[in-house]
Design a protein around this motif. Structure first.
Motif, mmCIF file in Angstrom:
data_model
loop_
_atom_site.group_PDB
_atom_site.id
_atom_site.type_symbol
_atom_site.label_atom_id
_atom_site.label_comp_id
_atom_site.label_asym_id
_atom_site.label_seq_id
_atom_site.Cartn_x
_atom_site.Cartn_y
_atom_site.Cartn_z
ATOM 1 N N LYS A 49 0.182 11.260 11.736
ATOM 2 C CA LYS A 49 0.692 10.157 10.721
ATOM 3 C C LYS A 49 2.107 10.529 9.854
ATOM 4 O O LYS A 49 3.024 10.325 9.847
ATOM 5 N N HIS B 141 2.455 8.195 14.498
ATOM 6 C CA HIS B 141 1.877 7.426 14.729
ATOM 7 C C HIS B 141 2.019 6.710 13.488
ATOM 8 O O HIS B 141 2.058 6.587 12.396
ATOM 9 N N THR B 142 1.688 5.320 13.155
ATOM 10 C CA THR B 142 1.315 3.885 11.965
ATOM 11 C C THR B 142 -0.110 3.479 12.036
ATOM 12 O O THR B 142 0.258 2.202 11.226
ATOM 13 N N LYS B 143 -1.576 3.671 13.217
ATOM 14 C CA LYS B 143 -2.398 3.585 12.601
ATOM 15 C C LYS B 143 -3.013 3.775 11.508
ATOM 16 O O LYS B 143 -2.746 5.057 11.100
ATOM 17 N N PHE C 27 -1.001 7.134 3.192
ATOM 18 C CA PHE C 27 -1.434 7.864 5.748
ATOM 19 C C PHE C 27 -2.526 6.992 5.394
ATOM 20 O O PHE C 27 -3.124 7.433 6.566
ATOM 21 N N TYR C 28 -3.552 7.328 4.606
ATOM 22 C CA TYR C 28 -5.258 6.905 4.793
ATOM 23 C C TYR C 28 -5.264 5.879 4.026
ATOM 24 O O TYR C 28 -5.430 6.107 2.454
#
Length: 186
Positions: free
Chosen positions: A125, A130-132, A166-167
């Motif tokens: 990320k 990714h952008t999940k 990011f999380y």
């Protein structure tokens, strides 16, 4: 068309850990996955928290997608009765297949393997692969030392503050489920 509305990759321990709250959270989340008509994507083991989340999802009628490397079939007791059961050649392929078949990532309590999986998707990320959404389910503050380490890495100049965005850390299955509902809505 799939008969589930969201695929959730769960990284977690092949052991149950020392606190029964960890297994309870895994079971509660497994049931929530089924209740929400989502699909569990996980490491295909029938031991530890992996087995707990999978059995709870199955028992509640949910879809399951398990991925296990051939060398762990016996050690992690490969759960071949899943909706989808994939055997890979190695750990790298396992993580890739799990990642490619999910919409969101959740990390329950676990050990070195769970840390490896978290840092790999976090790094992907960070570099824009990714952008999940990524979630840490911090049962009884399990992930607090990890968050302190990440804060230390940032404070020492080895990462940017943006890495914290990011999380997301959540403390309950209810909070996690509500957040994932919002992911599905987007």
């Amino acid at each position: 068309m799939a008969d589930f509305s969201l695929s959730v990759c769960v990284f977690c321990g092949a052991r149950s850990g020392g606190n029964p709250d960890y297994a309870k959270a895994a079971q509660d989340f497994g049931r929530a996955i089924a209740d929400e008509n989502w699909r569990l994507v996980y490491g295909a083991g029938d031991v530890g928290l992996m087995g707990a989340v999978a059995r709870a999802t199955q028992d509640a009628g949910g879809a399951t997608f398990g991925v296990i490397p051939v060398h762990l079939l016996k050690q992690e007791v490969g759960k071949a009765d899943l909706s989808t059961f994939v055997v890979t050649e190695n750990m790298h392929e396992r993580k890739k297949v799990m990642f490619m078949n999910c919409d969101a990532i959740v990390v329950l309590p676990g050990g070195a393997g769970s840390l490896d999986e978290f840092f790999e998707v976090l790094t992907w990320k960070q570099i824009g692969l990714h952008t999940k959404p990524i979630y840490l389910l911090s049962v009884n503050n399990y992930w607090a030392p990890l968050e302190a380490l990440i804060d230390h890495v940032i404070a020492e100049g080895f990462a940017s503050d943006i890495n914290k965005s990011f999380y997301k850390t959540v403390s309950s299955v209810e909070e996690l489920t509500a957040d994932l509902r919002a992911v599905r809505a987007n």
